[in-house]
Design a protein around this motif. Structure first.
Motif, short mmCIF file in Angstrom:
data_model
loop_
_atom_site.label_atom_id
_atom_site.label_comp_id
_atom_site.label_asym_id
_atom_site.label_seq_id
_atom_site.Cartn_x
_atom_site.Cartn_y
_atom_site.Cartn_z
N GLY A 272 -19.73 -25.72 -45.41
CA GLY A 272 -19.94 -24.54 -44.59
C GLY A 272 -18.64 -23.95 -44.04
N LEU A 273 -17.55 -24.70 -44.06
CA LEU A 273 -16.27 -24.24 -43.53
C LEU A 273 -15.23 -24.05 -44.63
CD1 LEU A 273 -16.00 -26.61 -40.44
CD2 LEU A 273 -16.37 -24.15 -40.37
N GLN A 274 -15.67 -24.10 -45.87
CA GLN A 274 -14.70 -24.06 -46.96
C GLN A 274 -13.93 -22.75 -46.99
OE1 GLN A 274 -14.38 -26.95 -48.83
NE2 GLN A 274 -12.46 -25.97 -49.41
N ASP A 275 -14.65 -21.63 -46.71
CA ASP A 275 -13.97 -20.31 -46.74
C ASP A 275 -12.90 -20.26 -45.66
OD1 ASP A 275 -15.62 -19.63 -48.80
OD2 ASP A 275 -17.07 -18.56 -47.53
N ARG A 276 -13.20 -20.76 -44.45
CA ARG A 276 -12.25 -20.71 -43.35
C ARG A 276 -11.06 -21.63 -43.62
NH1 ARG A 276 -15.51 -21.38 -37.85
NH2 ARG A 276 -13.36 -21.22 -37.06
N SER B 51 -15.35 -26.94 -36.92
CA SER B 51 -15.05 -25.52 -36.64
C SER B 51 -14.01 -25.41 -35.54
CB SER B 51 -16.34 -24.79 -36.27
OG SER B 51 -16.07 -23.45 -35.93
N ASN B 52 -14.20 -26.21 -34.48
CA ASN B 52 -13.21 -26.20 -33.38
C ASN B 52 -11.85 -26.67 -33.87
OD1 ASN B 52 -14.77 -25.15 -31.39
ND2 ASN B 52 -15.18 -27.08 -30.34
N ALA B 53 -11.85 -27.75 -34.71
CA ALA B 53 -10.58 -28.28 -35.21
C ALA B 53 -9.85 -27.24 -36.06
CB ALA B 53 -10.83 -29.56 -36.01
N VAL B 54 -10.60 -26.50 -36.92
CA VAL B 54 -9.97 -25.48 -37.76
C VAL B 54 -9.47 -24.32 -36.90
CG1 VAL B 54 -10.42 -23.79 -39.58
CG2 VAL B 54 -11.28 -26.14 -39.80
N ARG B 55 -10.26 -23.94 -35.88
CA ARG B 55 -9.90 -22.80 -35.05
C ARG B 55 -8.58 -23.04 -34.32
NH1 ARG B 55 -14.17 -22.50 -32.18
NH2 ARG B 55 -15.22 -20.92 -33.45
N TYR B 56 -8.36 -24.29 -33.85
CA TYR B 56 -7.17 -24.55 -33.03
C TYR B 56 -6.06 -25.26 -33.80
CZ TYR B 56 -10.26 -23.28 -29.23
OH TYR B 56 -11.12 -22.59 -28.42
N SER B 57 -6.18 -25.22 -35.16
CA SER B 57 -5.11 -25.75 -35.99
C SER B 57 -4.23 -24.60 -36.45
CB SER B 57 -5.66 -26.51 -37.20
OG SER B 57 -6.38 -27.67 -36.79
N GLU B 58 -2.96 -24.85 -36.64
CA GLU B 58 -2.04 -23.84 -37.14
C GLU B 58 -2.22 -23.68 -38.64
OE1 GLU B 58 1.79 -25.19 -36.03
OE2 GLU B 58 1.48 -24.88 -33.86
N ALA B 59 -1.83 -22.51 -39.15
CA ALA B 59 -1.92 -22.24 -40.60
C ALA B 59 -1.11 -23.28 -41.35
CB ALA B 59 -1.44 -20.83 -40.90
N GLY B 60 -1.69 -23.80 -42.41
CA GLY B 60 -1.04 -24.84 -43.19
C GLY B 60 -1.14 -26.21 -42.56
#
Length: 838
Positions: free
Chosen positions: A694-698, A733-742
């Protein structure tokens, strides 16, 4: 014969002769006197016949004269004849005397040739005539008086026997013969008999073989007496006794032996050979003797039909043997009981935590318990060798386990004085390792000392701490703002602090001398509108111990003061009573309660508003999403590029808004307590994969790599699959949101015996420490550089769903390094009523 004894014998013969002569002369004179008296009486009768004729008187007178003359002539003739006879008799007597003297001299000479002495008593004479002699070497008494003092030269037993036999001889005439022993160790033969009305005692020296024979006879008599005495003693013993000859046959048994073998006489035992010991016992007795021929050991014996245990003692000599049996059945029973008692006491002492050591009268260690070995940690071989106490003290000193002493020898000698003490002694030992021992030395009446080593280190420490605590408690009690009073079981005040006096307006004088609770109630009842509460408190204090309970409550005084009270029954029958002035806190509490009720109403209104808004927004939003999807479908016509881009924005925003509304509805359902879980077996690995899809696109859009670490045997879990997936989705979702690009996000799963832990870790900006406690609150979101601010419902939903399964959520974060969230699910969910928990 000694000269004194010979002169005494001759004087006795001379006196007898003179006495006979005097008797003869006295007879002749008496006869003459009788004749003259007769003539004189005849002349006296003449005047009585004065009345008769003269011729007749003449005739009578002439007849009387003639009679007198004839009497005188006859008397003269008789005297002449008597004198002649007397002279003849005297001559015969002189001849007989000479013959008797010669005979006596011969007899004396004969007696002088033999070592013997004769004593003759005639009639009741006290002093006897003495004849013969005894050798001078015997050191015999020289005088007759000394000779008659038998106790002076005879042994006491011989003197008493001689007196008794002589008295019997002189009174009854019974002869006797006995052997006498002098004080010089000489044996004499004493023979007593009667001769012509005289009692004769003959003493003769027993020399040579006769002396030896007398000695043997006396020894034989002594031995016979001793044997009779020993046999009489053995007959009086309660245990069987016996004697055997050199062939092993019984020759004598005592009365107890007869009773044991159920025989009536000694002859029956000897004829039948009735044995007390059986064949096995006699064999054991003959083969197990010691080298000196003595056998002594307990042995079971059947005596008088009963089985007993006898202590058999049998002694074997060259010519015979003798044995004695003592019934020790009761002793054996008592000894067994004593052994059991000692074993019990030993086990009991071994269970004690106090060290005990027992020393005997020889000052050697007889017993020590396990606590003693543990306390001193001495070499076991030393303790098992029964060492002297001095050696034990030296070993303790060498191991530095005794108190340090400047003069150890004096201290040691003073300590060992306990063996001469009559009372128990007490010592205090302060050991080098910091321990303190109380040593009690209790002397035993039969000798020896029992030592008790009590480790009082902890007790002294507790006493010190207790005293300090009492002082601290006293100071604390005096400075407490709460009023405290302690009443005894008799209802009198024992302890109180100043706050108690202040709150009830007592003076110090009124509280002294332990006033009764009823008196205190009377003094302060005017402060209350109703004294029922005070009476109830007084009843609780003075009531029976089994009916006393804790009383708690609140009272409002007429002066506006509000007081909380608590009574606590104490173990000793007393009661602790506390009063707290809660006037200010009650007023504040009432204000807070009113405000809280207002806030709860506002919160309820908010929740109701959100629910209504959510339901109202969900319907038009669903319509918007449906029509946007229809417009984007080419079946209904083509759209320009811009229209297609705008349509995608509409669908994306609508989906986000629908997710928010759905989250709000879920939280509202949880708050209402109507959330129900659909529990089933959930494949953990598959659920994690579905949440990641469900988070693959993000993940692709943000160029973030996701690492999963799932064990191969992670298996399944009993849970609501949809809610578990929703929890994992929100965490990722929270982990992806507050992680930096790369950046990178890690997902781990660990299974143990009772639970499964899901851990999601990012390496992003992290959470400030001041916000870490608020992350699970609703509508609390945070933004990050280059990231969109969330609505703050994700972690709140995670926490609600995890706790609904009976699990827990933990979060840790460091600003600039990332955040780690761990959710623990039990393998079998414990469904939690969240509304009740809140």
């Amino acid at each position: 014969m000694p000269a004194g004894w010979q002169q005494h014998a001759r004087s006795n013969v001379l006196w007898r002769t003179r006495i006979r002569q005097f008797a003869n002369l006295f007879g002749v004179g008496a006869f003459a006197l009788v004749g003259a008296a007769g003539f004189s009486q005849a002349m006296d009768f003449l005047p009585q016949f004065s009345g008769t004729s003269v011729d007749a008187l003449k005739v009578v007178w002439l007849a009387a004269i003639a009679g007198a003359i004839m009497f005188a002539v006859a008397t003269a003739l008789m005297m002449v004849r008597s004198r002649r006879r007397l002279e003849g008799t005297i001559a015969q007597l002189r001849q007989a005397r000479a013959s008797a003297v010669a005979r006596i001299d011969r007899l004396e000479n004969i007696l002088e040739t033999e070592d013997s002495l004769m004593l003759v008593w005639e009639g009741a004479e006290r002093i006897p005539a003495v004849a013969g002699h005894l050798p001078d070497s015997l050191n015999f008494p020289e005088g007759i008086n000394q000779l008659l003092e038998y106790e002076a030269w005879l042994e006491t037993k011989s003197a008493e026997a001689l007196r008794a036999y002589l008295d019997h001889l002189r009174t009854h005439g019974e002869p006797f013969r006995l052997t006498l022993s002098t004080t010089n160790g000489v044996y004499l033969e004493a023979t007593g008999r009667t001769a012509g009305g005289a009692a004769v005692l003959r003493l003769r020296d027993l020399t040579g073989d006769r002396q030896a024979s007398a000695r043997l006879s006396e020894q034989n008599e002594k031995l016979q007496n001793q044997l009779e005495g020993i046999r009489s003693l053995l007959d009086a013993l309660p245990g069987p006794a016996w004697q055997r000859d050199e062939a092993g046959k019984l020759v004598w048994v005592n009365t107890a032996y007869l009773d044991a073998v159920e025989a009536s006489t000694l002859a029956d035992v000897l004829s039948k050979g009735a044995e007390l010991l059986d064949a096995k016992g006699r064999m054991k007795l003959s083969t197990m003797r010691e080298t000196n021929g003595v056998y002594s050991a307990p042995m079971p014996v059947v005596a008088a039909g009963e089985r007993c245990v006898y202590q058999i003692t049998d002694v074997l000599s060259d010519k015979s043997s003798a044995g004695l049996a003592q019934d020790i059945s009761e002793l054996e029973r008592v000894q067994n009981e004593l052994r059991r008692t000692l074993d019990f006491h030993t086990r009991t002492l071994d269970e004690l935590q106090t060290a005990v050591a027992i020393y005997g009268a020889d000052r050697r260690l007889k017993f020590h318990n396990a606590a003693y070995r543990t306390l001193w940690e001495l070499d076991p071989s030393l303790l098992e060798s029964s060492p002297e106490e001095g050696a034990v003290l030296d070993a303790m000193r060498a191991a530095r386990k005794l108190p340090e002493q400047a003069d150890y020898r004096s201290w040691r000698a003073k300590h060992l004085e306990s063996y001469q003490s009559l009372e128990a002694r007490e010592f205090w030992w302060h050991l080098p390792d910091g321990r303190t021992l109380r040593v009690i030395a209790n002397p035993h009446p039969q000798g020896g000392v029992t030592y008790i080593y009590e480790n009082v280190t902890e007790r002294l420490d507790l006493e010190s701490r207790y005293n300090s605590l009492i002082r601290v408690q006293g100071e604390t009690l005096d400075h407490l703002s709460e009023a405290v009073a302690v009443f005894g079981s008799n209802g009198r005040l024992r302890l109180w602090n100043p706050a108690f006096a202040d709150i009830w307006r007592f003076t110090e004088a009124e509280l002294q001398n332990e006033p009764h609770v009823s008196g205190l109630v009377e003094k302060c009842k005017h402060l209350l509108p109703d004294s029922t509460v005070l009476k109830e408190l007084a009843g609780g204090i003075t009531g029976l111990s089994d009916s006393r309970t804790n009383l708690t409550g609140r009272m409002e005084r007429i002066d506006g003061m509000i007081i909380n009270y608590v009574t606590v029954p104490l173990p000793d029958g007393g009661t602790l009573l506390t009063f707290v002035n809660v006037t200010d806190s009650v007023n504040v509490e009432r204000a807070l309660v009113e405000k809280n009720e207002a806030l709860e109403e506002a919160d309820q209104l908010k929740n109701t508003f959100i629910q209504h808004v959510s339901y109202e927004l969900r319907s038009p939003l669903t319509t918007i999403i449906g029509f946007a999807q229809l417009l984007s479908d080419q079946k209904f016509g083509d759209l320009s590029t811009k229209q297609t881009e705008y349509m995608q924005y509409i669908l994306s925003s609508s989906s986000s808004l629908l997710a928010i509304i759905n989250d709000i509805l879920d939280l509202a359902t949880v708050d209402a307590g109507i959330m129900e879980l659909n529990i089933s077996d959930v494949d953990v690995a598959e659920t994690v994969s579905e949440a990641i899809v469900g988070l693959q696109d993000r993940l692709t859009e943000s160029n973030i790599s996701l690492n999963t670490n799932l064990p191969e045997n992670v298996g399944t879990i009993r849970a609501d699959e949809r809610r578990l997936r929703q929890v994992l989705y929100n965490l990722l979702s929270n982990a992806v949101r507050y992680s930096e690009a790369g950046g990178q996000v890690d997902v781990r799963c660990v299974r143990d015996a009772n639970s499964i832990k899901f851990t999601v870790e990012d390496h992003g900006v992290g959470i400030p420490e001041e916000l870490l406690e608020q992350v699970f609150s609703r509508f609390v979101g945070r933004g990050a550089a280059g990231s969109r601010h969330g609505v703050g419902l994700g972690l709140a939903i995670v926490k609600s769903f995890v706790e609904l399964h009976g699990g827990t959520v933990d979060i840790s974060s460091k600003e600039g390094e990332g955040t780690t969230v761990t959710c623990t699910f039990p393998l079998e969910p414990r469904v939690l009523d969240l509304q009740a928990a809140e």
